[in-house]
Design a protein around this motif. Structure first.
Motif, mmCIF file in Angstrom:
data_model
loop_
_atom_site.group_PDB
_atom_site.id
_atom_site.type_symbol
_atom_site.label_atom_id
_atom_site.label_comp_id
_atom_site.label_asym_id
_atom_site.label_seq_id
_atom_site.Cartn_x
_atom_site.Cartn_y
_atom_site.Cartn_z
ATOM 1 N N SER A 177 1.043 -0.829 -0.099
ATOM 2 C CA SER A 177 0.234 -0.225 -0.091
ATOM 3 C C SER A 177 0.473 1.264 0.361
ATOM 4 O O SER A 177 0.960 2.058 -0.905
ATOM 5 N N LEU A 181 1.042 3.934 -3.547
ATOM 6 C CA LEU A 181 0.290 4.963 -2.875
ATOM 7 C C LEU A 181 1.654 6.329 -3.291
ATOM 8 O O LEU A 181 1.043 7.542 -3.317
ATOM 9 N N ARG A 191 -4.641 12.676 -3.588
ATOM 10 C CA ARG A 191 -5.365 11.619 -2.667
ATOM 11 C C ARG A 191 -5.889 10.422 -2.722
ATOM 12 O O ARG A 191 -6.066 9.449 -2.158
ATOM 13 N N ASP A 192 -6.962 11.384 -2.550
ATOM 14 C CA ASP A 192 -8.439 10.668 -2.863
ATOM 15 C C ASP A 192 -8.052 9.375 -4.239
ATOM 16 O O ASP A 192 -8.163 8.076 -4.237
ATOM 17 N N VAL A 195 -5.464 6.483 -3.291
ATOM 18 C CA VAL A 195 -5.892 5.802 -1.950
ATOM 19 C C VAL A 195 -7.275 4.502 -2.518
ATOM 20 O O VAL A 195 -6.559 3.697 -2.382
ATOM 21 N N ARG A 196 -7.871 5.360 -3.850
ATOM 22 C CA ARG A 196 -8.626 4.376 -4.031
ATOM 23 C C ARG A 196 -8.383 3.531 -5.221
ATOM 24 O O ARG A 196 -8.588 1.918 -5.375
ATOM 25 N N SER A 198 -4.906 2.623 -5.272
ATOM 26 C CA SER A 198 -3.717 1.236 -4.212
ATOM 27 C C SER A 198 -4.913 0.736 -3.610
ATOM 28 O O SER A 198 -4.951 -0.384 -4.255
ATOM 29 N N ILE A 249 -8.293 5.578 5.267
ATOM 30 C CA ILE A 249 -8.799 7.016 4.557
ATOM 31 C C ILE A 249 -9.374 8.249 5.656
ATOM 32 O O ILE A 249 -8.765 9.411 4.422
ATOM 33 N N LEU A 252 -6.075 10.207 5.987
ATOM 34 C CA LEU A 252 -5.821 11.210 4.897
ATOM 35 C C LEU A 252 -5.813 12.231 4.707
ATOM 36 O O LEU A 252 -5.402 12.783 4.002
#
Length: 283
Positions: A177, A181, A191-192, A195-196, A198, A249, A252
């Motif tokens: 992860s 990331l 970032r969103d 993260v999604r 990943s 989530i 972050l």
């Protein structure tokens, strides 16, 4: 205590489940923490059977948590062949980028499998790899400006970069992860989206690893570890994987990757100084 010895005690099964669940999606390497737990508790599970088994519980948690996004990508991907509208096009390309990164990781992972053997599952190697993970998190946090590109702005090169970054995570101590990331943020994704991307990437990667390790997931594992212990560790891993997803989530949105870097350094130092290897012959 080697694989094939006494059953895994239920209390220890809970510990392994918590460790795997919490660390799987945090950028701190679940593999490193599972190996550390093995060393501290006096267990040694040859191969990757037990780790893969726990990873299945983690991927179930991801699939359930991101079920709406997963369904949207799958439906949009196949609907694109019938109706090439904007929404289907975005989902098709996002799904394609997941496939590309997965193929890169899977192909290179198979080639590197021979190099990633039990010899790397040592405290010194894990400590070094955790330090590398921490350094990468610091670099992306302190010296790289976060991008603002979302799914619709992703490119083929983004998937290649993230796929290569994810491949590095075959080394024990390098967080999957964390590597996805870091590379996604470095490529300029917000970032969103990073993260999604990943999280969704973890689904085919873990399921693919499971298929490759089916030969190891034999009745011997169930007989050696114990059905009850395996069931308990699976359920606990699922629950704490869900907790880890929700927490990461939320974190972050307002937290910083620097805190994970500091944690990696602290664990690396403690492992290097205080965690001893298993006696020769158990690896």
């Amino acid at each position: 205590m080697v694989f094939g010895g006494d059953f895994l005690h239920l209390f220890e099964a809970v510990i392994f489940g918590i460790v795997q669940g919490i660390t799987e999606f945090l950028p701190i390497s679940s593999t490193a923490h599972i190996i550390i737990a093995e060393l501290l508790l006096g267990y040694n599970f040859p191969g990757l059977a037990f780790e893969i088994y726990l990873h299945i519980a983690s991927v179930f948690a991801v699939m359930l948590y991101f079920r709406k996004e997963l369904v949207a990508v799958v439906i949009g991907f196949f609907s694109y062949f019938r109706e090439k509208n904007t929404e289907n096009s975005i989902q098709f390309m996002f799904g394609l980028y997941i496939i590309i990164a997965t193929v890169i990781t899977g192909g290179l992972g198979v080639l590197l499998k021979g190099a990633v053997e039990e010899a790397m599952k040592t405290p010194a190697f894990i400590a070094g790899a955790l330090a590398v993970t921490g350094t990468a998190l610091i670099i992306i946090e302190r010296f790289t400006k976060y991008g603002d590109r979302r799914e619709e702005h992703m490119t083929f090169m983004d998937s290649v970069i993230v796929g290569l970054g994810q491949t590095v995570a075959v080394l024990p101590g390098i967080s999957r992860s964390g590597s996805t990331l870091v590379t996604a943020l470095w490529a300029g994704l917000d970032r969103d989206t990073a993260v999604r991307y990943s999280f969704l990437l973890s689904i085919p990667v873990i399921l693919g690893s499971t298929v490759l390790a089916l030969g190891e997931l034999s009745s011997d594992m169930w007989a050696a570890i114990g059905v009850e212990a395996l069931f308990v560790s699976f359920v606990v891993t699922f629950v704490f994987s869900w907790i880890g997803i929700v927490w990461l989530i939320d974190f972050l949105k307002k937290g910083r990757l620097l805190y994970f870097a500091i944690y990696c350094y602290i664990v690396a130092i403690l492992v290097f100084l205080f965690v001893q290897e298993l006696p020769p012959g158990l690896y």
